[in-house]
Design a protein around this motif. Structure first.
Motif, PDB file in Angstrom:
ATOM      1  N   ALA A 488      -0.801  -6.335   4.454  1.00  0.00           N
ATOM      2  CA  ALA A 488      -2.145  -6.919   4.491  1.00  0.00           C
ATOM      3  C   ALA A 488      -2.326  -7.798   5.725  1.00  0.00           C
ATOM      4  CB  ALA A 488      -2.399  -7.735   3.217  1.00  0.00           C
ATOM      5  N   SER A 489      -1.316  -8.638   6.017  1.00  0.00           N
ATOM      6  CA  SER A 489      -1.404  -9.550   7.161  1.00  0.00           C
ATOM      7  C   SER A 489      -1.455  -8.792   8.481  1.00  0.00           C
ATOM      8  CB  SER A 489      -0.203 -10.501   7.138  1.00  0.00           C
ATOM      9  OG  SER A 489      -0.222 -11.349   8.257  1.00  0.00           O
ATOM     10  N   ARG A 490      -0.599  -7.763   8.621  1.00  0.00           N
ATOM     11  CA  ARG A 490      -0.556  -7.001   9.869  1.00  0.00           C
ATOM     12  C   ARG A 490      -1.891  -6.313  10.155  1.00  0.00           C
ATOM     13  NH1 ARG A 490       5.131  -3.634  10.282  1.00  0.00           N
ATOM     14  NH2 ARG A 490       6.583  -5.397  10.245  1.00  0.00           N
ATOM     15  N   ILE A 491      -2.415  -5.638   9.125  1.00  0.00           N
ATOM     16  CA  ILE A 491      -3.654  -4.879   9.334  1.00  0.00           C
ATOM     17  C   ILE A 491      -4.818  -5.825   9.599  1.00  0.00           C
ATOM     18  CG2 ILE A 491      -5.295  -3.293   8.283  1.00  0.00           C
ATOM     19  CD1 ILE A 491      -2.979  -2.041   6.780  1.00  0.00           C
ATOM     20  N   LYS A 492      -4.869  -6.944   8.874  1.00  0.00           N
ATOM     21  CA  LYS A 492      -5.950  -7.902   9.071  1.00  0.00           C
ATOM     22  C   LYS A 492      -5.965  -8.414  10.510  1.00  0.00           C
ATOM     23  CE  LYS A 492      -7.965 -12.025   6.945  1.00  0.00           C
ATOM     24  NZ  LYS A 492      -7.784 -13.079   5.912  1.00  0.00           N
ATOM     25  N   ASP A 493      -4.762  -8.622  11.082  1.00  0.00           N
ATOM     26  CA  ASP A 493      -4.674  -9.111  12.459  1.00  0.00           C
ATOM     27  C   ASP A 493      -5.187  -8.091  13.469  1.00  0.00           C
ATOM     28  OD1 ASP A 493      -3.641 -11.488  11.593  1.00  0.00           O
ATOM     29  OD2 ASP A 493      -1.554 -10.949  11.974  1.00  0.00           O
ATOM     30  N   LYS A 494      -5.198  -6.810  13.097  1.00  0.00           N
ATOM     31  CA  LYS A 494      -5.626  -5.756  14.016  1.00  0.00           C
ATOM     32  C   LYS A 494      -7.141  -5.497  13.966  1.00  0.00           C
ATOM     33  CE  LYS A 494      -1.404  -4.757  15.373  1.00  0.00           C
ATOM     34  NZ  LYS A 494      -0.956  -5.030  16.749  1.00  0.00           N
ATOM     35  N   ARG A 496     -11.344  -6.391  13.744  1.00  0.00           N
ATOM     36  CA  ARG A 496     -12.330  -7.310  14.283  1.00  0.00           C
ATOM     37  C   ARG A 496     -12.786  -8.277  13.188  1.00  0.00           C
ATOM     38  NH1 ARG A 496     -16.846  -3.227  15.911  1.00  0.00           N
ATOM     39  NH2 ARG A 496     -16.400  -2.723  13.726  1.00  0.00           N
ATOM     40  N   SER A 497     -13.386  -9.376  13.619  1.00  0.00           N
ATOM     41  CA  SER A 497     -13.828 -10.376  12.641  1.00  0.00           C
ATOM     42  C   SER A 497     -14.888  -9.823  11.708  1.00  0.00           C
ATOM     43  CB  SER A 497     -14.376 -11.611  13.364  1.00  0.00           C
ATOM     44  OG  SER A 497     -15.475 -11.255  14.201  1.00  0.00           O
ATOM     45  N   GLU A 498     -15.690  -8.854  12.176  1.00  0.00           N
ATOM     46  CA  GLU A 498     -16.754  -8.305  11.338  1.00  0.00           C
ATOM     47  C   GLU A 498     -16.258  -7.201  10.396  1.00  0.00           C
ATOM     48  OE1 GLU A 498     -17.472  -6.474  15.520  1.00  0.00           O
ATOM     49  OE2 GLU A 498     -16.619  -8.283  14.631  1.00  0.00           O
ATOM     50  N   ASP A 499     -15.015  -6.755  10.556  1.00  0.00           N
ATOM     51  CA  ASP A 499     -14.458  -5.734   9.675  1.00  0.00           C
ATOM     52  C   ASP A 499     -13.829  -6.391   8.449  1.00  0.00           C
ATOM     53  OD1 ASP A 499     -15.211  -3.807  11.528  1.00  0.00           O
ATOM     54  OD2 ASP A 499     -13.298  -3.903  12.590  1.00  0.00           O
ATOM     55  N   THR A 500     -13.570  -5.592   7.432  1.00  0.00           N
ATOM     56  CA  THR A 500     -13.056  -6.118   6.161  1.00  0.00           C
ATOM     57  C   THR A 500     -11.916  -5.254   5.658  1.00  0.00           C
ATOM     58  OG1 THR A 500     -15.245  -6.950   5.536  1.00  0.00           O
ATOM     59  CG2 THR A 500     -13.635  -6.690   3.765  1.00  0.00           C
ATOM     60  N   ILE A 501     -10.856  -5.915   5.156  1.00  0.00           N
ATOM     61  CA  ILE A 501      -9.795  -5.208   4.437  1.00  0.00           C
ATOM     62  C   ILE A 501      -9.690  -5.822   3.056  1.00  0.00           C
ATOM     63  CG2 ILE A 501      -8.056  -6.693   5.528  1.00  0.00           C
ATOM     64  CD1 ILE A 501      -6.008  -4.463   5.007  1.00  0.00           C
ATOM     65  N   ALA A 502      -9.550  -4.965   2.034  1.00  0.00           N
ATOM     66  CA  ALA A 502      -9.450  -5.431   0.645  1.00  0.00           C
ATOM     67  C   ALA A 502      -8.326  -4.682  -0.047  1.00  0.00           C
ATOM     68  CB  ALA A 502     -10.764  -5.207  -0.091  1.00  0.00           C
ATOM     69  N   ARG A 503      -7.773  -5.306  -1.064  1.00  0.00           N
ATOM     70  CA  ARG A 503      -6.775  -4.643  -1.917  1.00  0.00           C
ATOM     71  C   ARG A 503      -7.423  -4.347  -3.252  1.00  0.00           C
ATOM     72  NH1 ARG A 503      -1.892  -7.117  -5.234  1.00  0.00           N
ATOM     73  NH2 ARG A 503      -0.710  -5.232  -5.748  1.00  0.00           N
ATOM     74  N   ILE A 504      -7.427  -3.052  -3.641  1.00  0.00           N
ATOM     75  CA  ILE A 504      -8.119  -2.682  -4.889  1.00  0.00           C
ATOM     76  C   ILE A 504      -7.178  -2.090  -5.923  1.00  0.00           C
ATOM     77  CG2 ILE A 504     -10.293  -2.291  -3.691  1.00  0.00           C
ATOM     78  CD1 ILE A 504      -9.753   0.717  -3.921  1.00  0.00           C
TER      79      ILE A 504
END
Length: 594
Positions: A488-494, A496-504
């Motif tokens: 989660a941390s690695r992908i979030k760092d890659k 943009r600020s306007e993009d979103t990553i979530a765990r479902i």
């Protein structure tokens, strides 16, 4: 005139809006096809019998529906277009909520009322669910006992799902069985039947859900293999369908279930599924909060022999804010703005910030004027740090100074932190602190709306770690959880600020790549680059507990608006593309293709 009459006839017959004509007695004389479908009766059925059989006998505020309708008809007859909410009944007895616009049309031959009916059930149900969530979150934050909260959850479910029998089961200390801990409508015999229910496929919807970690919706308990081992219970109590959602703990493992049982066969609709998801999440918060409280109570009991009471700070102040008396144990002195001897005889305005001083003075004044207790919350920076206080006041009379105010200050910092934590957990994954499914779907809906308005394209990515169970089995849950956090941390760092990553889900992540281009070709090109970057990022070994752990992932991509502008449909298509990537050998990505 003939041409316009034909025009209005076509409009009446083909519009999607439900339109009903009533005579002066309130009887239905005509209804367009949309109204017949909407109300669940054909025209002949609508015209025969008491027209009020389609309405509740009372309005929500307790008035007789017939009398209220007569008032609306009288206003419409006088020329007003009357707009009002109305609750109708379907053929199966279910309520649905509508907005009605009632007008009166008078001709030389006849006078009729025209009712245009709009279904607002979805909006009303969603608003009600949000209110229910807020109420239960408040109970959790206020430390209401777990059995009371779980009973509240069951009762709210039964109010929102007609005919439902709702129950909550909790994981026993043995870690391999469940027991029923809440179910206000469940008979005592049912409670006995579900004591120490083994977890596993074949042990009913709840046993199966606790085993699989996902919702198990059984349409027919008499034939479904998930009820094979306890079918006699279903037959004994007449339970013909049962829908169960696991309660997931902070470690990502089931710690209980929330279920809806019905005496008729059937599957949950979208809203009922949403109810189960929401209530299981709240049940999880309540269970885990109760465990924390139990541990805190255990620690408190150990120290009870040393500390019998922890008194609050008590101030006696006059109407000008002067400190007349201060009471409190020595360990409370760090919650004072200054030393006790420095405060006595001086006014609070000398020590408190201007805004807080004004709030406290206003509360003192109101207490003395009304002779009624007041309660406020306020924050101060004291020697102990930034602290939240609950101030409770009471009017008192002092012989020497006259009217005064007793101010009891309680440190509620921990309560405030707990409230903020609970509010955060309602929309975030407890393990990774990423947005959960609820927040993800809300964010996706906003992105789709923006893209549609600005004619832009974007995409969502459905990412699943390949063979993650092997990591879990080889290294254990703790290491596997650390891998999920690192991913989660690695992908979030890659991103943009306007993009979103979530765990479902367990090892499932979804990404929203915000609207980036007007052309499909450019979006695909950029999505490919992002997917390659994610694959490369996940492929880098994870250094965890002095172990080099390797992982790969498969990614499915669906592009909006090409694939869909509906968030659920878009997610399903990305999921489908992800499985195409799995079938292509894993560690790759695929675009959704019809």
């Amino acid at each position: 005139m003939g041409k316009y009459r034909q025009y209005f006839q076509n409009l009446f017959e083909n519009t999607k809006e439900a339109i009903v004509f009533l005579n002066l007695q309130g009887e239905i004389v005509d209804a367009n096809p949309a109204a017949q479908v909407f109300m669940g009766f054909d025209l002949d059925e609508l015209k025969i019998g008491d027209p009020w059989r389609f309405s509740n006998t009372e309005t929500p505020d307790g008035k007789e529906s017939v009398k209220v309708a007569a008032e609306y008809m009288q206003r419409a007859y006088q020329g007003e277009a009357v707009n009002f909410p109305w609750t109708l009944m379907r053929e199966d007895g279910r309520e649905y909520y509508t907005e009605v616009v009632l007008t009166c049309v008078k001709t030389s031959k006849d006078t009729v009322f025209v009712a245009q009916i709009t279904d607002i059930s979805d909006n009303k149900r969603n608003r009600k669910l949000i209110k229910v969530q807020s109420r239960i979150l408040e109970e959790i934050a206020n430390g209401v006992a777990l059995p009371v909260i779980l009973d509240s959850i069951c009762r709210e479910i039964e109010l929102m799902v007609p005919g439902a029998i709702s129950t909550v089961m909790k994981l026993n200390n043995d870690g391999c069985s469940l027991s029923l801990v809440a179910g206000p409508s469940a008979l005592g015999e049912i409670r006995k039947a579900f004591e120490h229910l083994p977890i596993g496929v074949g042990n009913g919807s709840c046993g199966s859900a606790a085993f699989s970690g996902k919702g198990e919706f059984v349409e027919n308990t008499y034939s479904d293999e998930r009820w094979e081992n306890i079918r006699d219970i279903a037959i004994q109590f007449g339970v013909k369908s049962c829908w169960s959602m696991p309660v997931i703990g902070i470690n990502g493992q089931p710690i209980g279930t929330v279920a809806i049982s019905q005496l008729e066969q059937g599957r949950p609709d979208e809203f009922q599924t949403q109810i189960l998801e929401s209530m299981s999440s709240l049940a999880g918060m309540a269970m885990q909060n109760d465990e924390r409280r139990a541990k805190m109570l255990e620690y408190a009991q150990q120290f009870r022999s040393i500390v019998n009471t922890l008194p609050d700070l008590v101030f006696i102040l006059d109407k000008t804010g002067k400190y007349l008396q201060i009471h409190g144990s020595e360990n409370k002195q760090t919650l004072l703005m200054e030393k006790q001897e420095e405060l006595l005889g001086r006014k609070l305005q000398e020590f408190l910030p201007e805004n807080e001083a004004r709030t406290v003075l206003d509360t003192i004044e109101k207490t003395i004027q009304t002779q009624k207790p007041q309660i406020i919350e306020y924050q101060l920076r004291v020697p102990a740090g930034d602290t939240w206080f609950e101030g409770r006041t009471a009017p008192i009379e002092l012989p020497e100074t006259g009217p005064a105010c007793m101010w009891i200050a309680r440190d509620i910092t921990d309560k405030k932190i707990a409230e903020e934590t609970i509010a955060h957990l309602a929309y975030h994954d407890a393990l990774t602190d990423l947005p959960n499914r609820t927040l993800f779907m809300t964010t996706l809906k906003k992105n789709l709306s923006y893209a549609e308005r600005h004619q832009l394209s974007g995409a969502i990515m459905f990412m699943d770690l390949d063979d993650f169970k092997e990591i879990n089995d080889e290294y254990g849950h703790h290491v596997a959880d650390l891998v999920l956090r690192s991913v989660a941390s690695r992908i979030k760092d890659k991103l943009r600020s306007e993009d979103t990553i979530a765990r479902i889900g367990g090892d499932e992540f979804v990404l929203i790549i915000a609207a980036i281009s007007e052309t499909l070709e450019q979006v695909k090109k950029e999505m490919s680059a992002i997917a390659e970057k994610i694959l490369e990022t996940v492929n880098e070994p994870f250094d965890i507990s002095n172990k080099q752990i390797k992982a790969t992932c498969s990614i499915g991509i669906s592009i909006y608006p090409e694939a869909s502008l509906d968030e659920e449909e878009l997610l399903k298509k990305a999921d489908k593309a992800m499985y195409q990537a799995k079938n292509a050998g894993k560690n790759t990505y695929c675009f959704y293709n019809e």
